[in-house]
Structures are given as C-alpha cells and as structure tokens.
Design an enzyme around this catalytic site. Structure first.
Site, PDB file in Angstrom:
ATOM      1  CE1 TYR A 118      -3.826   2.335   0.653  1.00 22.51           C
ATOM      2  CE2 TYR A 118      -2.433   3.283   2.354  1.00 22.51           C
ATOM      3  CZ  TYR A 118      -3.562   3.350   1.557  1.00 22.51           C
ATOM      4  OH  TYR A 118      -4.411   4.420   1.656  1.00 22.51           O
ATOM      5  CG  ASP A 151       5.841   3.369   0.871  1.00 24.52           C
ATOM      6  OD1 ASP A 151       6.133   3.959   1.928  1.00 24.52           O
ATOM      7  OD2 ASP A 151       4.673   3.227   0.477  1.00 24.52           O
ATOM      8  CE  LYS A 202       1.753   6.708   8.742  1.00 21.48           C
ATOM      9  NZ  LYS A 202       0.800   6.455   7.686  1.00 21.48           N
TER      10      LYS A 202
HETATM   11  N1  HOZ Z   1      -3.816   2.883   5.975  1.00 25.51           N
HETATM   12  C1  HOZ Z   1      -3.387   2.978   7.326  1.00 25.51           C
HETATM   13  C2  HOZ Z   1      -2.846   1.719   7.848  1.00 25.51           C
HETATM   14  N2  HOZ Z   1      -2.027   0.972   7.006  1.00 25.51           N
HETATM   15  C3  HOZ Z   1      -4.482   3.413   8.232  1.00 25.51           C
HETATM   16  C4  HOZ Z   1      -4.597   4.864   8.238  1.00 25.51           C
HETATM   17  C5  HOZ Z   1      -5.486   5.390   9.354  1.00 25.51           C
HETATM   18  O1  HOZ Z   1      -6.602   4.939   9.476  1.00 25.51           O
HETATM   19  O2  HOZ Z   1      -5.025   6.237  10.081  1.00 25.51           O
END
Ligand code: HOZ
Length: 429
Positions: A144, A239, A267
């Site tokens: 992802y 990534d 983040k």
């Molecule tokens: N896609 C995020 C985990 N792999 C979750 C993002 C979120 O809900 O903060």
C-alpha cells in the site's frame, strides 16, 4: 469496560462522515463493533472518551516511536505555533529538518517535503517517470503506497481488508500503467522486466511490508530487485513511510543494506503531524521543479509545525542510537512471550517480526505475500482483537496491518500484553 461516549460519537459521526471515520480501517468493519474514539494519549497509553486506558500497538501507524505526547515534540510544536502556523514561503525549519534527514540517511542527496505518505509516493513515481521518460510502474500485491490512483491496484491495508484491492474510480488507462507482481517473488519480477523492462520507470516496494500484516523480505529478494533495476535502468523506490527512522536511523535501507534510488517518508518525519517527503539521488531529484521540469507543489509543504515536530523527534533518534537496540529487545521479548502463550494454548499461528514491526497471523502456514496473508483466519483475529481490547490492549483493528511498538512500552506493559493474549484466546474464555 464502558464505551458509551464512543458509541454516541460514532452515531453522530456516521450521519456526517462516510462510515463515521476519516480513514476506512478505523471504522472497525474488519473486526466488528463500535470504533473507539480517543481523547488523549501519553507515552504508551491511549485514553478513550470514557476514560478507559489501552496499551497502544498502533502508535498512529508508526510515528510514535518514543510514545505519544513526547515532551520535546510538544514543546517544539508549541514554540513553532507561536511563530505562526503556516507561511507559504521558505523557513529555517525546513532547512534544518532537511539537513538532519540527509545526515541520518547518507544515501540521500536531496529531499522535497510534502504533506503525506500518499503525496510522497505519488510524487516519487512522477519524478521517476520524468527522469526515465517511461510510463509504467511495477508494484507488489498487498503493498500500500497511499490512495493515489496508480497505487490502488491490488493494494494492501484497508483496500485489502475491505475486499476492494483495485478501487472503482481508477481509470483503466491509469490501471494499465501499473503492473503488479507477487511480493517476495523475484522470478516473477525478472520475467516482467524481460517483457516490460524498457517501459518501466519505477519499481516501488515497501521493503518490509506492513500493510498486509508485517512481511519481511525473503533473503535475496531486495538485492535481486536492486540488480534488476540496475540492469534495466529502472528507478528503485523504497516506500519507507512505515520503516523509515523506525527500523534504524537510516530505515530499511540501513538495516537491510540496500540502496534505493528514491525513498518516500510519511508521518514519522513530523512526529505524527501531517507530513511526508521524497528524497534520493541528486540526478533524479534535480528533475523536480523549479530545478527541473517535473511539477510538484503545495502551500502546506514544509509546514513549520510539522518541521519542528519532526526535527525534535528525529534529533532524539539521532542522538540516542541505543533506542533502536532497546526497542528491538522489547519487541523480541514480546515475540517470545506471545509464542510461549500461543504454543501453550495450541493455537495455529505465525508471527512475523522485523525490529519493532510485528504481528500475529492465525494459521500455521508461512505468510510471505498477499495470497498467503489472505489465507489466514480473519475470524480468529476478530476474537483476538476484541479479547485484547477488553483487556486494555489496542491492536490495529484489522488482520492485515502491522503492529508498531514504541520505546515508551515498559516490560510490565509487554507482560500485560502477553497475559491479555492468553486470556483473549484461551478456550475457557
Ligand atoms: N492505511 C493505514 C494503515 N495501514 C491506516 C490509516 C489510518 O486509518 O489512520
């Protein structure tokens, strides 16, 4: 345990926000029940709107490596906020964070700040395309890279959890430019390169996958990708939104001793504030506007609060490399304790871990890619998740997500987590 306030908030939220949440995995659809609404966090603990306390194994999906509300980070954000929350013009803080990151990750020559991991990955492939003059990219099933169109093809995380790994809304034209391969299957990548090598601008990968559960690379896999990229003139993009500054100061590149051409961050470089960055070799990064022709921009890019927070967190990691050993020891302790409990109660399980990324899969087969992750027992995970929640441990609310440990966890917290696992899964429960 009462969750009255969370229920009330959720009822109100679903009236206004799709699914009641601003990011799908949070909706608890993968595990059932009502999402917990949090009002604060400190160190390793989350506190919900009903004042229940949970040991946190999400850490905002990675960045809270030193725990929540880390005092130096909070102080830095407060100071920066007092100087204004946004300029839309250059600031000293951007230069300081860029310098620190390039110092911590010596393989990088240049960096561009953006606002999220999605934006970083989206921009990185545009630069790779501009640099190579090629159109196609290769990604791995179950990886992802955020929600930009090019990546929502056999994607992991919520897309996988909710059974839409290839999202409606992505045009066939875009989808046709994204090729996919099985994670950890070098032979398949070799075949794809033989057929499409001259059309491929980039291969993008989570060097340690975290969005289909934690899946470390098989020996030789990343080395093989590096060699194929060199052979075919393809840009290798790591990534490192999850692994950067978490697995080592220099991220997966340092720990696994593989150099990527471009790297993306999220983040963690803002200590949890909305930020991201892409970085890499000068020759490629010099294609970015205004030095080069590849356009990418943003008023909030290099936001002073995010820069200040990230600088405070990364400075701590830079100054105290022993944090990584401590975190690895804690993670190994947790793994050992979990294995002992799972063996004792006769559970079918697989634990994958690399450094402070770990998770339990239910099922005894090896989990090394998208298909083997999908074959795990998701129903058992639901029972486990709710048992843990009931015992004050907050795990990712989906089977296909890595857990993230923080160094704020004490050994007592880890023991409590192991004990909670026994209670959650014991037949007598
Ligand atoms: N896609 C995020 C985990 N792999 C979750 C993002 C979120 O809900 O903060």
């Amino acid at each position: 345990m009462q969750i009255t306030e969370s229920k009330k908030l959720f009822e109100k939220a679903v009236e206004m926000i799709p699914g009641g949440v601003n990011s799908p995995v949070r909706a608890f659809k993968a595990v059932g029940g009502t999402p917990i609404f949090f009002k604060k966090a400190s160190g390793a603990y989350l506190y919900d709107e009903d004042d229940n306390r949970y040991i946190d194994y999400i850490g905002s999906w990675g960045p809270m490596l030193l725990g929540h509300a880390y005092p130096k980070v909070i102080e830095a954000v407060q100071q920066a906020a007092a100087d204004s929350t946004s300029f839309g013009a250059p600031t000293r803080r951007e230069v300081e964070l860029a310098e620190l990151i390039l110092d911590m990750v010596p393989t990088l020559d240049k960096i561009r700040m953006v606002n999220s991991g999605t934006e970083a990955c989206m921009s990185a492939i545009r630069v790779a395309r501009g640099y190579t003059g090629r159109h196609k990219i290769l990604k791995f099933e179950g990886n992802y890279h955020g929600h930009a169109d090019s990546f929502l093809i056999k994607a992991g995380s919520g897309a996988m959890t909710f059974g839409t790994p290839s999202s409606p809304g992505v045009t066939p034209g875009t989808a046709a430019d994204t090729l996919t391969a099985r994670h950890n299957d070098l032979e398949q990548v070799r075949q794809i390169c033989l057929e499409h090598g001259k059309e491929l601008a980039a291969i993008i990968i989570e060097p340690v996958a975290g969005n289909m559960g934690c899946i470390p690379p098989e020996p030789g896999f990343l080395e093989g990708l590096r060699a194929l990229c060199d052979e075919h003139g393809i840009v290798l993009i790591f990534d490192e939104v999850m692994t950067g500054f978490r697995l080592a100061r220099g991220g997966a590149q340092e720990l696994l001793e593989i150099e990527a051409d471009l790297v993306t961050y999220g983040k963690i470089i803002g200590a949890g504030l909305p930020v991201g960055a892409y970085a890499g070799k000068a020759e490629i990064m010099n294609c970015v506007s205004p030095t080069g022709p590849v356009y990418q921009a943003g008023t909030l890019s290099g936001n002073p609060l995010a820069m200040a927070a990230g600088y405070a967190l990364l400075s701590e990691l830079h100054a105290n490399p022993s944090i990584y050993n401590e975190l690895d020891q804690k993670s190994a302790y947790l793994e050992k304790g979990l294995r002992e409990v799972l063996e004792r109660i006769g559970e079918q399980y697989t634990i994958n871990r690399l450094g402070s990324m770990i998770n339990i899969f239910f099922g005894s087969h090896k989990v090394q890619d998208f298909d083997t992750a999908l074959k795990t027992d998701v129903e058992r995970f639901k029972d486990y998740f709710h048992g843990m929640l009931h015992n004050g441990v907050y795990l990712p609310p989906a089977a296909f997500e890595s857990w993230f440990l923080s160094n704020a966890l004490t050994y007592a917290d880890l023991d409590a987590t192991i004990e909670a696992t026994e209670q959650a899964l014991s037949p007598s429960r």
